[in-house]
Design a protein around this motif. Structure first.
Motif, short mmCIF file in Angstrom:
data_model
loop_
_atom_site.label_atom_id
_atom_site.label_comp_id
_atom_site.label_asym_id
_atom_site.label_seq_id
_atom_site.Cartn_x
_atom_site.Cartn_y
_atom_site.Cartn_z
N LEU A 146 27.94 -17.77 34.31
CA LEU A 146 26.72 -16.99 34.09
C LEU A 146 26.74 -15.66 34.85
CD1 LEU A 146 24.04 -19.84 34.15
CD2 LEU A 146 24.98 -18.67 32.17
N GLU A 206 29.11 -13.25 33.10
CA GLU A 206 28.55 -12.69 31.87
C GLU A 206 27.54 -11.58 32.20
OE1 GLU A 206 29.02 -13.26 28.64
OE2 GLU A 206 30.46 -14.90 28.75
N ILE A 207 26.72 -11.81 33.22
CA ILE A 207 25.73 -10.81 33.63
C ILE A 207 26.43 -9.55 34.12
CG2 ILE A 207 23.89 -10.30 35.30
CD1 ILE A 207 23.13 -13.29 35.15
N TYR A 241 27.80 -7.62 31.14
CA TYR A 241 26.69 -6.98 30.44
C TYR A 241 26.21 -5.74 31.20
CZ TYR A 241 21.97 -6.23 28.61
OH TYR A 241 20.83 -5.66 28.08
N LEU A 289 16.52 -16.95 34.05
CA LEU A 289 17.44 -15.87 33.68
C LEU A 289 16.69 -14.54 33.58
CD1 LEU A 289 19.60 -17.63 30.93
CD2 LEU A 289 20.31 -17.03 33.25
N LYS A 318 21.14 -14.90 24.29
CA LYS A 318 22.55 -15.20 24.06
C LYS A 318 23.15 -15.95 25.25
CE LYS A 318 27.01 -12.96 23.18
NZ LYS A 318 27.73 -11.66 23.03
N LEU A 319 22.79 -15.52 26.45
CA LEU A 319 23.30 -16.16 27.66
C LEU A 319 22.81 -17.60 27.77
CD1 LEU A 319 24.99 -15.51 30.21
CD2 LEU A 319 22.85 -14.89 31.36
N SER A 320 21.58 -17.83 27.32
CA SER A 320 21.01 -19.17 27.42
C SER A 320 21.72 -20.17 26.51
CB SER A 320 19.51 -19.13 27.08
OG SER A 320 19.31 -18.87 25.70
N LYS A 324 24.66 -20.85 26.62
CA LYS A 324 25.60 -21.57 27.47
C LYS A 324 24.97 -22.80 28.11
CE LYS A 324 28.54 -17.63 28.68
NZ LYS A 324 29.78 -18.24 28.13
#
Length: 341
Positions: free
Chosen positions: A146, A149-150, A153, A213, A235-237, A239
């Motif tokens: 996570l 990914e952040i 981004y 998030l 989109k991240l959620s 996961k």
């Protein structure tokens, strides 16, 4: 010889007892202050677990003078270790629970506290089936994807977030929904343990975890979320999706709980906890052969008690940031801490 040691250590014993009295007085002040907050603020649906632990903690501290009177210094270390362990557990639970409460309505968190009333049955079952989170390293492995990914981004958007800051923010903002979505067991609860081992609806937790998030991104940006931010969070959620409709929390080890609280509070509880462990194992050097056998023992303990007291008060100061009457900004000044609130 013992009488001579006792006489030589009279001053140290007096100073130790004075320090214990001061610590008890300050803890009683914290207890009374937290009780007032819990009674006054209708936004707190249940009593903080730390408030429930204060009676035992004070009871333990009150035994120290009599333990010292019998010259059993090693027993004090064992009790200090117990206080560190139990206090870490209740702060851990309150931290994750009230982070949810500070952001959401009462009805949403009525069941989000699996570690408030842990049981031996749950522990035994989790240990046999390896459904235990053993250390902070295990947790960091679960969350690694996570923050990465952040970071990617943020790079694309030109936000200039560094990885260390993202990890720190993650630990500052995570609450029970996100925690449980990351740390759970793929298992079925035996019929005889239904109602003992907690389980939660995945959909409810996932919806709430999305808000964690959102808070992480908001804190990193210091601005409101843009439409692209919201799309990224959704989109991240993804996961966090699970095949099962329900999840079972992993049972946290003492080492993990203490490490987690150390991490979020920036207070090294692990070091003291590890040092005191010497006195609970069957090392010959930790045995109490006979009382008042060493002057040095009392001098060292006086120093160690000061470190212990300072650590406990620092942790309480950090903890009260959750319940400050002024928007979670913490105790108003250091004088309040020194006076025990």
């Amino acid at each position: 010889m013992q009488d001579e040691v006792r006489k030589i250590c009279e001053k140290e014993i007096e100073q130790i007892n004075q320090k214990v009295e001061e610590l008890i007085e300050k803890i009683e002040g914290f207890r009374d202050y937290l009780l007032k907050i819990a009674r006054r603020r209708k936004t707190i649906p249940i009593e903080p677990l730390t408030l429930c632990y204060f009676p035992e903690m004070l009871s333990i501290l009150n035994t120290f003078p009599s333990i010292l009177e019998n010259g059993a210094v090693t027993s004090c270390y064992r009790e200090m270790r117990k206080v560190l362990e139990n206090l870490s557990w209740v702060v851990f639970d309150d931290l994750l629970f009230f982070r949810v409460k500070n952001r959401r309505g009462n009805g949403e968190i009525s069941l989000l506290s699996p570690y408030r009333f842990i049981s031996k049955e749950w522990y035994d079952w989790a240990s046999r089936n390896q459904h235990v989170i053993r250390n902070l390293g295990d947790f960091k492995k679960e969350i690694k994807g996570l923050p990465e990914e952040i970071y990617i981004y943020g790079m694309k958007k030109g936000y200039n977030w560094n990885k260390k800051k993202i990890i720190e923010t993650f630990f500052e903002k995570i609450s029970y929904p996100m925690f449980l979505m990351l740390i759970n067991a793929d298992a079925q609860i035996p019929q005889e343990l239904e109602g003992i081992v907690p389980q939660y609806e995945v959909k409810t937790l996932r919806d709430l975890a999305i808000r964690d998030l959102e808070n992480i991104i908001k804190d990193l940006k210091h601005k409101r979320l843009s439409k692209s931010d919201e799309e990224f969070i959704i989109k991240l959620s993804e996961k966090l999706k699970m095949n099962s409709s329900k999840l079972i929390p992993l049972y946290p080890s003492n080492d993990f709980v203490i490490a987690f609280v150390s991490k979020v509070s920036s207070i090294n509880l692990q070091k003291l906890y590890s040092e005191y462990s010497h006195f609970i194992h069957s090392y010959f050097t930790s045995w109490h052969i006979f009382p008042f056998s060493s002057v040095l023992e009392f001098k060292i303990y006086k120093h160690q008690l000061q470190i212990f007291a300072d650590t406990i008060l620092r942790l309480m100061n950090y903890y009260f940031d959750l319940f400050s009457c002024e928007g979670n900004k913490g105790l108003k000044n250091q004088k309040e801490v020194e006076d025990g609130i």
